[in-house]
Enzyme design. Structure first.
Site, short mmCIF file in Angstrom:
data_model
loop_
_atom_site.label_atom_id
_atom_site.label_comp_id
_atom_site.label_asym_id
_atom_site.label_seq_id
_atom_site.Cartn_x
_atom_site.Cartn_y
_atom_site.Cartn_z
CB SER A 187 -0.95 0.01 1.21
OG SER A 187 -0.21 0.04 2.42
CG ASN A 210 7.62 -4.53 0.44
OD1 ASN A 210 8.73 -4.00 0.37
ND2 ASN A 210 6.54 -3.87 0.81
CE1 TYR A 227 13.07 -3.19 8.92
CE2 TYR A 227 15.38 -2.63 8.54
CZ TYR A 227 14.08 -2.77 8.07
OH TYR A 227 13.82 -2.50 6.75
CE LYS A 231 13.33 -5.87 6.52
NZ LYS A 231 12.33 -6.20 5.48
#
Length: 246
Positions: free
Chosen positions: A13, A89, A154, A158
């Site tokens: 989005s 994503n 994070y 990742k």
């Protein structure tokens, strides 16, 4: 380049996900625009794609929810007959120093970014194996490759995506399925727009190309990896960072 293909882009989005969905549709793919909370933005992405002659639908699903992802994948396959491209994503941040980070902030980031990637691959892998075709692109980050202070959660998520990418590539490659990761550097998004100009300039000075990247830089890399032009590339991590990690 992607005519006749069906693609799912999670977290589509806004930002990199939005650009990726629009880019894939521009190359001919029918795109499922996944979102979690912002339906109006997802509708806008679909509208942009359709205005440019492409095909897209929106689909609400929290990728951290194992059962909800299973339902989403079944719905997509039932609607379109298959899924050829998966772009993992969707991601969130909850930054803070390790000593002060709450368990809730750690878990929230890992659940969305890392477990969400696992959930999506897990629930579409059988279909892709049946198809003997599929391109999976996971969104990592240079932070996942090199670490960053204040982003332990994070960075862990990742980095974990890199591990998932390499392991899944070995498991699925014999059936014609490629699995790669893209690791963006500093990309111009709403997050970087909030940074002071002097801070952005300091970041740019650390980058070989002396500028921040654009979402289209990442989206075009994803589109290449999603195409048959990249049919012999798998298990790789492509840093789209302007030379920041050199």
């Amino acid at each position: 380049m992607l005519d006749g293909k069906v693609a799912l882009v999670t977290g589509a989005s806004r930002g990199i996900g939005r650009a990726t969905a629009i880019t894939l549709a521009g190359y001919g793919a029918t795109v499922v625009v996944n979102y979690n909370g912002n339906e109006s933005r997802a509708k806008e992405v679909v509208a942009v794609i359709e205005a440019n002659g492409g095909k897209a639908i929106k689909y609400q699903c929290d990728v951290a929810d194992y059962s909800a992802v299973e339902i989403m994948m079944k719905d997509i396959v039932n609607e379109f007959g298959g899924l050829h491209i998966l772009v993992n994503n969707a991601g969130i941040t909850r930054d803070g120093l390790l000593m002060k980070m709450s368990e809730e902030d750690y878990d929230a980031v890992v659940d969305t970014n890392l477990k969400g990637t696992f959930n999506c691959i897990k629930h579409i892998s059988r279909q892709m194996l049946k198809q003997k075709e599929g391109h999976i692109i996971n969104m990592s980050s240079v932070v996942g490759v090199y670490g960053n202070g204040g982003q332990v959660n994070y960075s862990a998520s990742k980095s974990g995506i890199v591990g998932i990418t390499k392991s899944a590539a070995k498991e699925l490659g014999s059936r014609g399925i490629t699995v790669n990761a893209v690791a963006p550097g500093f990309i111009v998004t709403e997050m970087t727009d909030a940074m002071p100009e002097d801070a952005k300039q300091q970041v740019a000075e650390r980058i070989a190309m002396r500028r921040l990247g654009n979402v289209e830089d990442v989206a075009e890399t994803v589109a290449f990896l999603a195409s048959d032009k990249a049919s012999y590339i798998t298990g790789q991590v492509i840093c789209v960072d302007g030379g920041m990690s050199v």
